[in-house]
Design a protein around this motif. Structure first.
Motif, PDB file in Angstrom:
ATOM      1  N   LEU A  81       0.817  -1.219   0.000  1.00  0.00           N
ATOM      2  CA  LEU A  81       0.000   0.000   0.000  1.00  0.00           C
ATOM      3  C   LEU A  81       0.847   1.264   0.000  1.00  0.00           C
ATOM      4  CD1 LEU A  81      -2.832  -1.062   2.431  1.00  0.00           C
ATOM      5  CD2 LEU A  81      -3.103  -0.401   0.044  1.00  0.00           C
ATOM      6  N   LYS A  84       2.009   1.665  -3.590  1.00  0.00           N
ATOM      7  CA  LYS A  84       0.875   2.017  -4.456  1.00  0.00           C
ATOM      8  C   LYS A  84       0.439   3.460  -4.208  1.00  0.00           C
ATOM      9  CE  LYS A  84      -3.449   0.051  -6.020  1.00  0.00           C
ATOM     10  NZ  LYS A  84      -4.433  -0.996  -5.861  1.00  0.00           N
ATOM     11  N   THR A  85       0.388   3.829  -2.938  1.00  0.00           N
ATOM     12  CA  THR A  85       0.005   5.198  -2.585  1.00  0.00           C
ATOM     13  C   THR A  85       1.029   6.193  -3.101  1.00  0.00           C
ATOM     14  OG1 THR A  85      -1.087   4.376  -0.615  1.00  0.00           O
ATOM     15  CG2 THR A  85      -0.589   6.713  -0.656  1.00  0.00           C
ATOM     16  N   ASN A  88       0.407   6.536  -6.798  1.00  0.00           N
ATOM     17  CA  ASN A  88      -0.897   7.139  -7.096  1.00  0.00           C
ATOM     18  C   ASN A  88      -1.006   8.589  -6.663  1.00  0.00           C
ATOM     19  OD1 ASN A  88      -1.899   4.895  -8.368  1.00  0.00           O
ATOM     20  ND2 ASN A  88      -2.996   4.137  -6.598  1.00  0.00           N
ATOM     21  N   ARG A 106      -7.588   8.874  -8.329  1.00  0.00           N
ATOM     22  CA  ARG A 106      -6.518   7.922  -7.956  1.00  0.00           C
ATOM     23  C   ARG A 106      -6.055   8.173  -6.532  1.00  0.00           C
ATOM     24  NH1 ARG A 106      -1.829   7.617 -12.292  1.00  0.00           N
ATOM     25  NH2 ARG A 106      -0.979   6.414 -10.599  1.00  0.00           N
ATOM     26  N   LYS A 107      -5.930   9.435  -6.157  1.00  0.00           N
ATOM     27  CA  LYS A 107      -5.515   9.764  -4.787  1.00  0.00           C
ATOM     28  C   LYS A 107      -6.579   9.340  -3.784  1.00  0.00           C
ATOM     29  CE  LYS A 107      -2.465  13.513  -6.199  1.00  0.00           C
ATOM     30  NZ  LYS A 107      -2.148  14.924  -6.180  1.00  0.00           N
ATOM     31  N   SER A 110      -6.486   5.546  -3.385  1.00  0.00           N
ATOM     32  CA  SER A 110      -5.384   5.122  -2.512  1.00  0.00           C
ATOM     33  C   SER A 110      -5.735   5.331  -1.054  1.00  0.00           C
ATOM     34  CB  SER A 110      -4.104   5.893  -2.844  1.00  0.00           C
ATOM     35  OG  SER A 110      -3.583   5.477  -4.066  1.00  0.00           O
ATOM     36  N   GLU A 113      -8.313   2.722  -0.040  1.00  0.00           N
ATOM     37  CA  GLU A 113      -7.728   1.378   0.071  1.00  0.00           C
ATOM     38  C   GLU A 113      -6.965   1.225   1.378  1.00  0.00           C
ATOM     39  OE1 GLU A 113      -5.596   0.893  -3.629  1.00  0.00           O
ATOM     40  OE2 GLU A 113      -7.284  -0.146  -4.537  1.00  0.00           O
TER      41      GLU A 113
END
Length: 200
Positions: A81, A84-85, A88, A106-107, A110, A113
């Protein structure tokens, strides 16, 4: 007679030795343990401790606390994560210029998630947590997450439909001018363009 007795004794000893040897060998042979299960490959380290700390400081307090909780319960999920964050939430000028809404989504994705993972891990691992409250909050966040992801998919579909429409139009026009296109390419290949130059 002594010879016969010696032969019998030696054959009995040999047979006894073979029985003992085989029982010893087979008694020691135990089934092999099953091979270890393959582990999922670890994500390549993107952050050293200092970079990780700096990046975490750039996030808001809620995300930072959620990531800390995830790290406590599941290190691999935390690393996944975090990376990915990081990707993103990067500000990429090219994408920002053409697709600000998608970048904003997208932000948000993230952030959601991280939130849903944190809630799920708390639900599974914290015995003192209010399970019904966590489940309700998790459902709400999953609804938001689903909606955002579907908006991205809808935008992808619209973009692909536009591209398909443009390709169909291009195909129609090119088929209508097939002979001219072939003639022009033929002249390019054989070098017979000298009379077609603008400045001639």
């Amino acid at each position: 007679m002594l010879q016969i007795l010696k032969k019998k004794i030696s054959s009995i000893l040999i047979a006894t030795f073979m029985v003992l040897l085989s029982s010893t060998v087979f008694a020691q042979k135990q089934p092999l343990p099953p091979p270890p299960l393959p582990t999922a490959p670890a994500f390549p380290k993107l952050f050293d401790k200092n970079t990780e700390h700096q990046y975490l400081q750039s996030l808001n307090n809620i995300m930072r606390m959620q990531l800390k909780k995830i790290k406590k319960f599941d290190r691999r999920a935390y690393e996944r994560l975090l990376q990915k964050t990081y990707f993103n939430t990067m500000d990429i000028p090219f994408f920002n210029k053409f697709d600000k809404k998608r970048m904003r989504r997208r932000k948000e994705i993230s952030s959601l998630e991280i939130g849903t993972t944190s809630l799920a891990l708390t639900y599974k691992n914290d015995a003192s947590a209010d399970k019904s409250k966590i489940k309700k909050e998790l459902t709400e966040k999953l609804n938001e997450l689903f909606t955002l992801k579907e908006k991205n998919k809808q935008q992808d579909v619209e973009r692909l439909e536009k591209k398909l429409k443009d390709l169909r139009h291009s195909l129609t026009v090119r088929n209508q001018h097939k002979d001219e296109i072939i003639e022009r390419r033929l002249n390019e290949l054989i070098g017979d363009e000298k009379y077609l130059e603008w400045n001639e």
